[in-house]
Design a protein around this motif. Structure first.
Motif, PDB file in Angstrom:
ATOM      1  N   UNK A   1      11.827  52.285 -73.580  1.00  0.00           N
ATOM      2  CA  UNK A   1      10.638  52.372 -73.522  1.00  0.00           C
ATOM      3  C   UNK A   1      10.062  50.943 -72.670  1.00  0.00           C
ATOM      4  N   UNK A   2      10.151  49.936 -73.398  1.00  0.00           N
ATOM      5  CA  UNK A   2       9.983  48.783 -73.348  1.00  0.00           C
ATOM      6  C   UNK A   2      10.621  48.004 -71.550  1.00  0.00           C
ATOM      7  N   UNK A   3      11.288  48.384 -71.534  1.00  0.00           N
ATOM      8  CA  UNK A   3      12.237  47.714 -70.620  1.00  0.00           C
ATOM      9  C   UNK A   3      11.413  48.599 -69.169  1.00  0.00           C
ATOM     10  N   UNK A   4      11.423  50.328 -69.511  1.00  0.00           N
ATOM     11  CA  UNK A   4      11.302  50.523 -68.267  1.00  0.00           C
ATOM     12  C   UNK A   4       9.675  50.436 -68.122  1.00  0.00           C
ATOM     13  N   UNK A   5       9.020  49.694 -68.787  1.00  0.00           N
ATOM     14  CA  UNK A   5       7.566  49.435 -68.731  1.00  0.00           C
ATOM     15  C   UNK A   5       7.524  48.354 -68.085  1.00  0.00           C
ATOM     16  N   UNK A   6       8.592  47.549 -67.897  1.00  0.00           N
ATOM     17  CA  UNK A   6       8.525  45.907 -67.613  1.00  0.00           C
ATOM     18  C   UNK A   6       8.746  46.437 -65.886  1.00  0.00           C
ATOM     19  N   UNK A   7       9.843  47.694 -65.781  1.00  0.00           N
ATOM     20  CA  UNK A   7      10.022  47.176 -64.673  1.00  0.00           C
ATOM     21  C   UNK A   7       8.443  48.098 -64.017  1.00  0.00           C
ATOM     22  N   UNK A   8       8.447  49.175 -64.374  1.00  0.00           N
ATOM     23  CA  UNK A   8       6.737  49.918 -63.709  1.00  0.00           C
ATOM     24  C   UNK A   8       6.114  48.908 -63.606  1.00  0.00           C
TER      25      UNK A   8
ATOM     26  N   UNK B   1      11.402  40.000 -62.761  1.00  0.00           N
ATOM     27  CA  UNK B   1      11.942  38.153 -62.526  1.00  0.00           C
ATOM     28  C   UNK B   1      11.630  37.428 -63.900  1.00  0.00           C
ATOM     29  N   UNK B   2      11.203  37.679 -64.828  1.00  0.00           N
ATOM     30  CA  UNK B   2      11.127  36.958 -65.724  1.00  0.00           C
ATOM     31  C   UNK B   2      11.943  37.354 -66.655  1.00  0.00           C
ATOM     32  N   UNK B   3      11.921  36.277 -68.130  1.00  0.00           N
ATOM     33  CA  UNK B   3      13.467  35.828 -69.026  1.00  0.00           C
ATOM     34  C   UNK B   3      13.102  36.726 -70.352  1.00  0.00           C
ATOM     35  N   UNK B   4      11.802  37.376 -70.125  1.00  0.00           N
ATOM     36  CA  UNK B   4      11.543  38.759 -71.165  1.00  0.00           C
ATOM     37  C   UNK B   4      12.151  40.068 -70.360  1.00  0.00           C
ATOM     38  N   UNK B   5      12.474  40.222 -69.052  1.00  0.00           N
ATOM     39  CA  UNK B   5      12.781  41.145 -68.751  1.00  0.00           C
ATOM     40  C   UNK B   5      14.119  40.973 -69.557  1.00  0.00           C
ATOM     41  N   UNK B   6      15.054  40.790 -68.195  1.00  0.00           N
ATOM     42  CA  UNK B   6      16.472  39.574 -69.254  1.00  0.00           C
ATOM     43  C   UNK B   6      16.633  40.618 -70.366  1.00  0.00           C
ATOM     44  N   UNK B   7      16.136  39.698 -71.326  1.00  0.00           N
ATOM     45  CA  UNK B   7      16.115  39.601 -73.239  1.00  0.00           C
ATOM     46  C   UNK B   7      16.448  41.523 -73.070  1.00  0.00           C
ATOM     47  N   UNK B   8      15.143  41.836 -72.829  1.00  0.00           N
ATOM     48  CA  UNK B   8      14.479  43.233 -73.519  1.00  0.00           C
ATOM     49  C   UNK B   8      15.332  44.079 -72.564  1.00  0.00           C
ATOM     50  N   UNK B   9      16.152  43.852 -71.136  1.00  0.00           N
ATOM     51  CA  UNK B   9      17.749  45.017 -70.537  1.00  0.00           C
ATOM     52  C   UNK B   9      18.544  44.560 -71.298  1.00  0.00           C
ATOM     53  N   UNK B  10      19.358  43.492 -71.535  1.00  0.00           N
ATOM     54  CA  UNK B  10      20.174  43.136 -72.371  1.00  0.00           C
ATOM     55  C   UNK B  10      20.504  43.662 -73.737  1.00  0.00           C
ATOM     56  N   UNK B  11      19.002  43.405 -74.699  1.00  0.00           N
ATOM     57  CA  UNK B  11      19.201  43.904 -75.930  1.00  0.00           C
ATOM     58  C   UNK B  11      18.668  45.511 -75.982  1.00  0.00           C
TER      59      UNK B  11
END
Length: 137
Positions: free
Chosen positions: A86-93, A98-108
C-alpha cells in the motif's frame, strides 16, 4: 487494517469475515495495481510478484481451509507486507518515483512479498500437519 481492528475490539470476528476481508483487500489491490500497470507506472516484476503472491495465498488458503476445516487468519508478516504494498502504491500514485524512499520501499516490498509467501506456505504446511496428527487421536 481499521476494519480488522474494529472487528477484534468489538469481538465481531467470524469465519466469513476471515475470508471476505482479505478477499476484499486483494480485490482492491488488484484493481489499483492493474490500473497502474496498464499505464506503465509500475514495472512488470512488481505487478506479477504481487498478483501471483495474492493468487497463491488465496488459492492455498481455500485448500488449507478445506483440509483443516477452519480459516487461517492473516499473520503479522502478511499485514506488514500488505502495508508495504500500500505504501509503495501510494508513493507511485503521488508521483515520488524518483526518490530514495520510493526505491527503498520498492525493494523492501518485493522482499516482503517473497518472504510472506514462504511464511504462509510454511504455516499452511504446519497447520495441515498438526490437523492430521490430531485428527487421528
Amino acid at each position: 487494517m481499521l476494519d480488522g481492528y474494529i472487528a477484534r475490539k468489538y469481538d465481531k470476528i467470524s469465519e466469513f469475515g476471515k475470508i471476505i476481508d482479505p478477499l476484499a483487500d486483494k480485490v482492491a489491490i488488484l484493481v489499483i495495481i492493474l490500473q497502474l500497470y496498464r499505464h506503465d507506472y509500475i514495472v512488470p516484476l512488481y505487478f506479477w510478484t504481487v498478483i501471483l503472491r495474492d493468487l497463491l495465498i488465496f488459492t492455498g488458503g481455500i485448500i488449507v481451509s478445506q483440509i483443516i476445516k477452519k480459516v487461517l487468519p492473516s499473520n503479522l508478516l502478511g499485514k506488514i507486507t500488505a502495508f508495504s504494498i500500500g505504501l509503495y502504491l501510494l508513493l507511485v500514485i503521488i508521483g515520488l518515483e524518483i526518490t530514495l524512499l520510493y526505491k527503498i520501499v520498492f525493494y523492501i516490498s518485493l522482499l516482503l512479498c517473497y518472504l510472506s509467501l514462504i511464511g504462509y506456505a510454511v504455516r499452511a504446511y504446519e497447520s495441515i500437519k498438526w490437523y492430521k496428527r490430531n485428527e487421528a487421536v
